[in-house]
Scaffold this motif. Structure first.
Motif, short mmCIF file in Angstrom:
data_model
loop_
_atom_site.label_atom_id
_atom_site.label_comp_id
_atom_site.label_asym_id
_atom_site.label_seq_id
_atom_site.Cartn_x
_atom_site.Cartn_y
_atom_site.Cartn_z
N ASN A 37 18.42 69.35 91.83
CA ASN A 37 17.84 68.11 91.29
C ASN A 37 17.17 68.47 89.97
OD1 ASN A 37 17.11 68.32 94.49
ND2 ASN A 37 18.11 66.38 93.99
N ASP A 60 22.44 67.09 88.32
CA ASP A 60 21.68 65.84 88.36
C ASP A 60 22.63 64.67 88.17
OD1 ASP A 60 19.64 63.66 87.71
OD2 ASP A 60 18.35 65.40 88.00
N ARG A 61 22.36 63.57 88.86
CA ARG A 61 23.22 62.39 88.75
C ARG A 61 22.79 61.49 87.60
NH1 ARG A 61 22.36 59.14 94.20
NH2 ARG A 61 22.79 61.20 95.02
N ASP A 62 21.61 61.75 87.01
CA ASP A 62 21.09 60.93 85.92
C ASP A 62 21.57 61.49 84.59
OD1 ASP A 62 19.65 59.52 84.02
OD2 ASP A 62 17.82 59.47 85.24
N HIS A 84 26.81 66.94 85.63
CA HIS A 84 26.48 65.56 85.99
C HIS A 84 27.17 65.23 87.30
CE1 HIS A 84 27.08 60.99 85.30
NE2 HIS A 84 25.93 61.20 85.89
N ALA A 85 26.41 65.26 88.39
CA ALA A 85 26.96 65.00 89.72
C ALA A 85 25.82 64.74 90.67
CB ALA A 85 27.79 66.20 90.20
N SER A 86 26.14 64.23 91.84
CA SER A 86 25.17 64.09 92.91
C SER A 86 24.95 65.44 93.57
CB SER A 86 25.67 63.10 93.95
OG SER A 86 24.92 63.19 95.15
N SER A 87 23.73 65.68 94.03
CA SER A 87 23.48 66.93 94.75
C SER A 87 24.34 67.02 96.00
CB SER A 87 22.00 67.03 95.14
OG SER A 87 21.62 65.95 95.98
N ASP A 89 27.32 66.71 96.11
CA ASP A 89 28.56 67.40 95.73
C ASP A 89 28.33 68.88 95.46
OD1 ASP A 89 29.91 64.93 95.78
OD2 ASP A 89 29.30 64.49 93.73
N ASP A 136 22.11 57.25 88.71
CA ASP A 136 23.33 57.40 87.92
C ASP A 136 23.70 56.02 87.41
OD1 ASP A 136 25.79 57.76 86.80
OD2 ASP A 136 26.66 58.86 88.48
N GLN A 139 27.16 54.21 88.12
CA GLN A 139 27.62 53.70 89.42
C GLN A 139 27.48 52.18 89.45
OE1 GLN A 139 24.84 55.51 92.29
NE2 GLN A 139 24.07 53.47 92.73
N ASN A 222 20.87 54.90 95.90
CA ASN A 222 21.27 56.24 95.44
C ASN A 222 21.75 57.16 96.56
OD1 ASN A 222 20.42 56.10 92.47
ND2 ASN A 222 18.57 55.42 93.52
#
Length: 321
Positions: A37, A60-62, A84-87, A89, A136, A139, A222
């Motif tokens: 994160n 981080d997705r943001d 740039h991804a969700s944790s 993943d 993000d 999305q 989220n």
């Protein structure tokens, strides 16, 4: 992820303790840490400065967090991989980065100060802003869609499970009633509806009555808990012998999931009554903290947003044969 400044002058939560706990795992010739994160990159910057051989993978997705941290960590660009991804993943990110094992993992959960402080992001009930709450921004699902399209029963479940709102049926019922008149599109209108739904005696205590509803919506939008449920086990699986994980959580749901994940791997699961414990059932990890550690009074004076932080940590002590 409660930073107290959106411009880089922030003090990351429990930074000295994070460095102290991860440090022993990063003494090798080419250690790798994943910051699941990344946020404003404060913890990552300190880790890179403290360990000259360290390679850091930040997730981080943001998009703002990735852009900001790319600039902030530019002196260490050769030793960083920012994604740039969700944790959630995390396993796939490590595979693409060519690191099947890691020496350390840091989870600094929750919402960052820029997300809270930028009114247009729609995270905070203290600003009148569009109902958004997306970490993000690429999305599709927003808080506005959840509030205006989810069935009453589903809204009730979200408010109860994710916001721990004991008046969830009342709040969800009034939201449904009000959205039938006109779509609920602003944080102020939603906060006003929640306030009206909460009994007057309860409104007089415990802070803003909208807090729990906004937390619940943010978690739903989220998919924060499902991301943690995927990411933390993936990080634990990737840790080498002696590798360490540190988790900073900011509400009881995150902390409960963290406790359950760590406890499951620090317990001897041998059947009771055996004269000798079975190796296959021996713990793979040991806890480095007794319960959840809290920020010091000194830190709270410096950074009041750290008040809800809870820290847990563990170390891998066995690997599977």
């Amino acid at each position: 992820m409660q930073d107290n400044d959106g411009t880089g002058g922030h003090v990351p939560v429990m930074l000295e303790r994070v460095l102290e706990l991860l440090g022993p795992a990063l003494s090798g010739p080419a250690p790798v840490v994943v910051d699941a994160n990344l946020g404003l990159g404060g913890h990552s910057e300190a880790l890179l400065a403290a360990h000259p051989a360290l390679h850091l993978i930040g997730i981080d997705r943001d998009p703002f967090a990735i852009d900001f941290s790319t600039r902030r960590l530019s002196p260490y660009a050769e030793r960083t991989t920012l994604v740039h991804a969700s944790s959630g993943d995390l396993a796939e990110v490590l595979e693409r980065a060519g690191h099947t094992t890691i020496d350390g993992a840091l989870f600094d959960l929750g919402v960052s100060s820029p997300q809270l402080d930028e009114a247009e992001r729609g995270f905070a009930y203290s600003y009148d802003a569009p109902l958004d709450m997306r970490m993000d921004t690429s999305q599709e699902l927003t808080a506005e869609q959840v509030v205006n399209t989810y069935p009453t029963a589903e809204l009730t479940r979200i408010l109860r499970d994710y916001g721990e709102e004991r008046f969830a049926p009342r709040v969800a019922g009034l939201i449904t009633k009000e959205r039938a008149k006109e779509a609920i599109t602003s944080t102020k209108r939603l906060a006003d509806i929640v306030r009206e739904a909460i009994p007057a005696a309860t409104r007089r205590t415990g802070g803003n009555p909208a807090k729990r509803t906004f937390q619940a919506l943010r978690i739903e939008v989220n998919a924060e808990l499902s991301a943690l449920e995927a990411a933390l086990p993936a990080a634990l699986d990737a840790l080498v012998l002696g590798g360490r994980v540190v988790v900073l959580s900011y509400h009881s749901l995150e902390d409960r999931l963290t406790k359950q994940a760590l406890t499951a791997r620090t317990r001897d699961t041998s059947p009771p009554g055996l004269p000798v414990p079975l190796p296959a059932h021996q713990p793979r990890f040991r806890l480095l903290t007794r319960g959840a550690e809290l920020p010091s009074d000194e830190e709270l004076a410096r950074n009041p947003r750290a008040a809800s932080a809870r820290l847990r940590a563990a170390e891998r002590i066995r690997v599977d044969d």
